[in-house]
Design a protein around this motif. Structure first.
Motif, PDB file in Angstrom:
ATOM      1  N   GLU A  68       0.914  -1.005   0.033  1.00  0.00           N
ATOM      2  CA  GLU A  68       0.036   0.067  -0.188  1.00  0.00           C
ATOM      3  C   GLU A  68       0.781   1.163   0.115  1.00  0.00           C
ATOM      4  N   THR A  69       0.473   2.161  -0.892  1.00  0.00           N
ATOM      5  CA  THR A  69       0.994   3.628  -0.601  1.00  0.00           C
ATOM      6  C   THR A  69      -0.006   4.293  -0.100  1.00  0.00           C
ATOM      7  N   VAL A  70       0.456   5.299   0.976  1.00  0.00           N
ATOM      8  CA  VAL A  70      -0.538   6.237   1.451  1.00  0.00           C
ATOM      9  C   VAL A  70      -0.291   7.700   1.567  1.00  0.00           C
ATOM     10  N   ASN A  71      -1.499   8.288   0.959  1.00  0.00           N
ATOM     11  CA  ASN A  71      -1.432   9.810   0.871  1.00  0.00           C
ATOM     12  C   ASN A  71      -0.560  10.391  -0.230  1.00  0.00           C
ATOM     13  N   GLU A  72      -0.478   9.479  -1.398  1.00  0.00           N
ATOM     14  CA  GLU A  72       0.396   9.930  -2.567  1.00  0.00           C
ATOM     15  C   GLU A  72      -0.381  10.462  -3.460  1.00  0.00           C
ATOM     16  N   SER A  73      -0.422  11.524  -3.955  1.00  0.00           N
ATOM     17  CA  SER A  73      -1.341  12.352  -4.993  1.00  0.00           C
ATOM     18  C   SER A  73      -0.918  11.655  -6.199  1.00  0.00           C
ATOM     19  N   VAL A  74      -1.619  11.823  -7.494  1.00  0.00           N
ATOM     20  CA  VAL A  74      -1.681  11.178  -8.550  1.00  0.00           C
ATOM     21  C   VAL A  74      -0.745  11.988  -9.277  1.00  0.00           C
ATOM     22  N   TRP A 132      -8.704   5.171  -6.629  1.00  0.00           N
ATOM     23  CA  TRP A 132      -9.353   5.511  -7.619  1.00  0.00           C
ATOM     24  C   TRP A 132      -8.967   5.222  -9.047  1.00  0.00           C
ATOM     25  N   ASP A 133      -7.614   4.867  -9.174  1.00  0.00           N
ATOM     26  CA  ASP A 133      -7.045   4.381 -10.346  1.00  0.00           C
ATOM     27  C   ASP A 133      -6.134   3.294 -10.139  1.00  0.00           C
ATOM     28  N   ASN A 134      -6.463   2.126  -9.800  1.00  0.00           N
ATOM     29  CA  ASN A 134      -5.483   1.087  -9.410  1.00  0.00           C
ATOM     30  C   ASN A 134      -4.973   0.519 -10.793  1.00  0.00           C
ATOM     31  N   LYS A 135      -3.626   0.237 -10.555  1.00  0.00           N
ATOM     32  CA  LYS A 135      -2.939  -0.097 -11.976  1.00  0.00           C
ATOM     33  C   LYS A 135      -2.625  -1.705 -12.035  1.00  0.00           C
ATOM     34  N   GLY A 136      -3.242  -2.268 -10.899  1.00  0.00           N
ATOM     35  CA  GLY A 136      -2.640  -3.796 -10.700  1.00  0.00           C
ATOM     36  C   GLY A 136      -1.595  -4.013  -9.821  1.00  0.00           C
ATOM     37  N   ALA A 181       0.214  -2.039  -6.148  1.00  0.00           N
ATOM     38  CA  ALA A 181       0.165  -1.986  -4.778  1.00  0.00           C
ATOM     39  C   ALA A 181      -1.276  -1.125  -4.732  1.00  0.00           C
ATOM     40  N   PHE A 182      -1.913  -1.234  -3.646  1.00  0.00           N
ATOM     41  CA  PHE A 182      -3.071  -0.142  -3.128  1.00  0.00           C
ATOM     42  C   PHE A 182      -2.645   1.061  -3.049  1.00  0.00           C
ATOM     43  N   HIS A 183      -2.999   1.921  -3.700  1.00  0.00           N
ATOM     44  CA  HIS A 183      -2.698   3.323  -3.614  1.00  0.00           C
ATOM     45  C   HIS A 183      -3.969   4.171  -2.720  1.00  0.00           C
ATOM     46  N   VAL A 233     -11.590  -0.571  -3.168  1.00  0.00           N
ATOM     47  CA  VAL A 233     -11.909  -0.119  -1.785  1.00  0.00           C
ATOM     48  C   VAL A 233     -11.292  -1.016  -0.943  1.00  0.00           C
ATOM     49  N   LYS A 234     -10.775  -0.244  -0.016  1.00  0.00           N
ATOM     50  CA  LYS A 234     -10.309  -1.329   1.325  1.00  0.00           C
ATOM     51  C   LYS A 234     -10.937  -0.768   2.511  1.00  0.00           C
TER      52      LYS A 234
END
Length: 664
Positions: free
Chosen positions: A30-36, A605-609, A611-613, A645-646
């Protein structure tokens, strides 16, 4: 040097037992609080062969594997280590879970008990070996100017001091800090225990040191800083409780007399006679101080010249000694409290981090617990690595960090399949086919199922239900489910081990994001009652297996409604079903609505397959106990998007659901 010896320090051949040196790659889950924008920039740097931008790291795993796995990248680079290892061998390491304001006790898992308690069968001997192995690796991680603080109490402190002397060298011992954590305490038949001990060591004779000071107390200021001086040099004496006029500087007087006879410094200055032993300084230095306005001349020539110390120059206070008072342990109502009984106050860690590191330095804590070290390091602009064996500790730390305004992006990692691979080879041998069969038999036996052969995807049977055992290398995917379903249909009525019901239990270490709902739908279309069951990490621990403490739990199920209008998408949580096998009965009775199971939820909102962002999250706070169940998002560009969604439940477990959306 005198050496402390314990059972297990040396093997039968007289060689010291070394710590585990298996270096395993970390997996970012998971990556947390990383903007697009930050996410794209990081991807661009990676694709161009440049090192990606630093991300602080929160790691779930046993320090036995985590610490050596950090050596390749961080040996000699960590500036400050603070650890608060378990030191009460009889302690209860349960913690409190809240459900709508009511508290319930969450018992630690078997693996947490194994790591956090001294229950290895050899008492203090095994505790010392456990700590010694960690200390050896921690020293390698420290930079040449690095420091380590080890927080303990009276239970094992004297023994650990001897271990630290051996590992870091007694010459690098700086302080035994006594922290008075409570004002008073009545203990039966002994003096009240009111303090902990913090041992402060450095790696070498040179270390980062900014010192620490305590602010002057109001009473101290009232008692000593009793004079005030105007910008023009006018001086008045203040009455107790009187404030200095605006623009005036408070000061105190200092003794200017020599403590010993100094005939060469016995002279008059501006008509003022010298003290009996003479002045502290030469005539030239006296004149220089006078020119700087640092001398106080009493109205009468019979008085004594004294020095002036201004309050605004010493407001930071006095240097801190090795007796730390005024920082009390957290109280139940404190806004910092996270429910961990051993949680330390942020002010304690702030003092340590400020004193022994600078902004941008690396801070490490491998017993992070409720996340105090990571939270304070984040607020003070340090880079940090935080690790813990407990899933709930990692979850609590993650949530706590999200409560910090403008928290920098960080990643959540584990050793995942690599730790399991090392375990599988160590337990079942090098030969691949034999190792796979032994591994399946081992898991099936723990699950109380019978091994069957002749199938590729069906490996056992239990109470009439077929069982699939997932590999240690990869999560169970929808493709796996399709193969399991196809083989199940082909196998009906074909032999002695053929399916006798339409039930299949799929056991896995990890499950693909999209598996929960999509796979269940696949199975339902094939008229198969399929359950997804997590293989607990405890199976890696021999003692847990030997004690019969392995328990398997079915995955939770999440329902999410999706609404779309143009490029705007709205998600709404509509249901969350958690298997009740792992939930204490008192907690079950308190749940009246499915939303009470949820501690917080997040959206990619835009998972690339990959880690969960974590791009958005909602959770309960002390001020607002109601959980937000809907969130809207507008995409900048048209196209197809994969939304993940997690949900994190109140016991620290996570459940994910994948949705597909196309916006025009």
């Amino acid at each position: 040097m005198t050496e402390l010896i314990w059972d297990g320090k040396y093997d039968k051949d007289g060689r010291r037992v070394a710590p585990v040196r298996v270096a395993l790659p970390f997996q970012t889950v998971e990556t947390v609080n990383e903007s697009v924008q930050e996410r794209q920039l990081s991807m661009d740097r990676l694709l161009s062969g440049r090192d990606p931008e630093w991300r602080n790291r929160l790691i779930w795993g046993d320090k036995k594997y985590v610490l050596p796995s950090l050596l390749d990248q961080f040996a000699g680079k960590v500036d400050l280590i603070y650890i608060d290892p378990p030191f009460d061998t009889g302690a209860d390491f349960s913690f409190q879970v809240q459900v709508d304001g009511e508290e319930f006790t969450k018992e630690p898992s078997v693996i947490e008990q194994k790591a956090y308690r001294d229950t290895w069968g050899r008492g203090l001997d095994s505790y010392l070996q456990w700590f010694y192995e960690a200390a050896l690796v921690l020293r390698e991680l420290l930079s040449s100017t690095g420091s380590i603080y080890v927080h303990l109490d009276w239970h094992v402190g004297p023994y650990i001091k001897a271990v630290l002397d051996e590992v870091f060298g007694s010459d690098n011992f700086r302080n035994e800090i006594i922290w008075q954590r409570t004002a008073s305490h009545n203990d039966p038949k002994r003096y009240g225990v009111v303090h902990d001990t913090v041992f402060f060591y450095t790696k070498t004779g040179t270390c980062t040191w900014n010192g620490a000071k305590t602010k002057q107390s109001p009473d101290y200021i009232e008692s000593f800083f009793i004079y005030a001086e105007s910008p023009d040099g006018e001086v008045v004496k203040l009455r107790r409780g009187e404030e200095a006029p605006s623009g005036w500087r408070r000061f105190r007087l200092g003794n200017f007399a020599s403590p010993h006879p100094r005939p060469n410094l016995t002279y008059e200055y501006k008509g003022y006679k010298p003290p009996k032993n003479g002045w502290k300084v030469s005539p030239d230095r006296m004149a220089a101080l006078d020119q700087q306005g640092r001398l106080y001349f009493p109205p009468s020539k019979d008085g004594r010249i004294q020095t002036k110390s201004y309050l605004d120059e010493v407001e930071e206070g006095k240097a801190v000694s090795d007796l730390w008072t005024g920082i009390l342990a957290l109280q139940a109502g404190s806004k910092e409290t996270m429910g961990f009984p051993t949680q330390k106050p942020e002010s304690l860690l702030e003092r340590i981090i400020r004193a022994s590191s600078n902004e941008g330095d690396f801070v490490l804590d491998c017993f992070v617990g409720s996340g105090t070290t990571a939270a304070v390091a984040e607020k003070l602009g340090r880079r940090w690595i935080a690790a813990d064996l407990g899933r709930f500790a990692v979850h609590t730390t993650r949530k706590r960090l999200l409560g910090i305004p403008n928290v920098r992006p960080f990643v959540v990692q584990n050793l995942g399949k690599y730790e399991r691979q090392a375990w599988q080879v160590a337990e079942f041998g090098e030969e691949a086919e034999s190792r796979t069969m032994k591994y399946r038999w081992f898991i099936l036996d723990l699950y109380k199922a019978k091994l069957i052969t002749g199938y590729s995807w069906l490996h056992g049977v239990r109470s009439g239900r077929m069982v699939h055992v997932g590999t240690v290398d990869a999560p169970v995917s929808t493709g796996d489910v399709a193969q399991i379903a196809a083989e199940f249909r082909r196998s009906v009525g074909t032999g002695a081990d053929a399916p006798r019901s339409n039930g299949v239990d799929v056991l896995g270490w990890d499950f693909a994001f999209e598996l929960n709902e999509v796979a269940r739908q696949q199975a339902a279309l094939a008229n198969i009652d399929m359950r997804f069951v997590r293989i607990p990490r405890e199976v890696l621990e021999k003692r847990a297996v030997e004690q019969g403490d392995i328990r398997f739990f079915e995955l939770a199920a999440l329902s999410v409604a999706i609404a779309q209008k143009g490029k705007a998408v709205t998600l709404t949580l509509t249901d969350f079903v958690i298997p009740l096998d792992d939930v204490p009965e008192d907690v079950q009775r308190a749940i009246t609505n499915w939303a009470q199971w949820i501690d917080y939820w997040a959206v990619d909102w835009d998972n690339k397959g990959d880690a969960f962002h974590n791009q958005w999250q909602a959770y309960r706070t002390r001020q607002s106990r109601e959980l937000q169940k809907s969130i809207s998002y507008s995409y900048d560009q048209p196209g197809k998007y994969r939304i993940v969604v997690k949900v994190i439940d109140i016991l620290g477990n996570d459940t994910t659901k994948t949705l597909e959306v196309e916006v025009g």
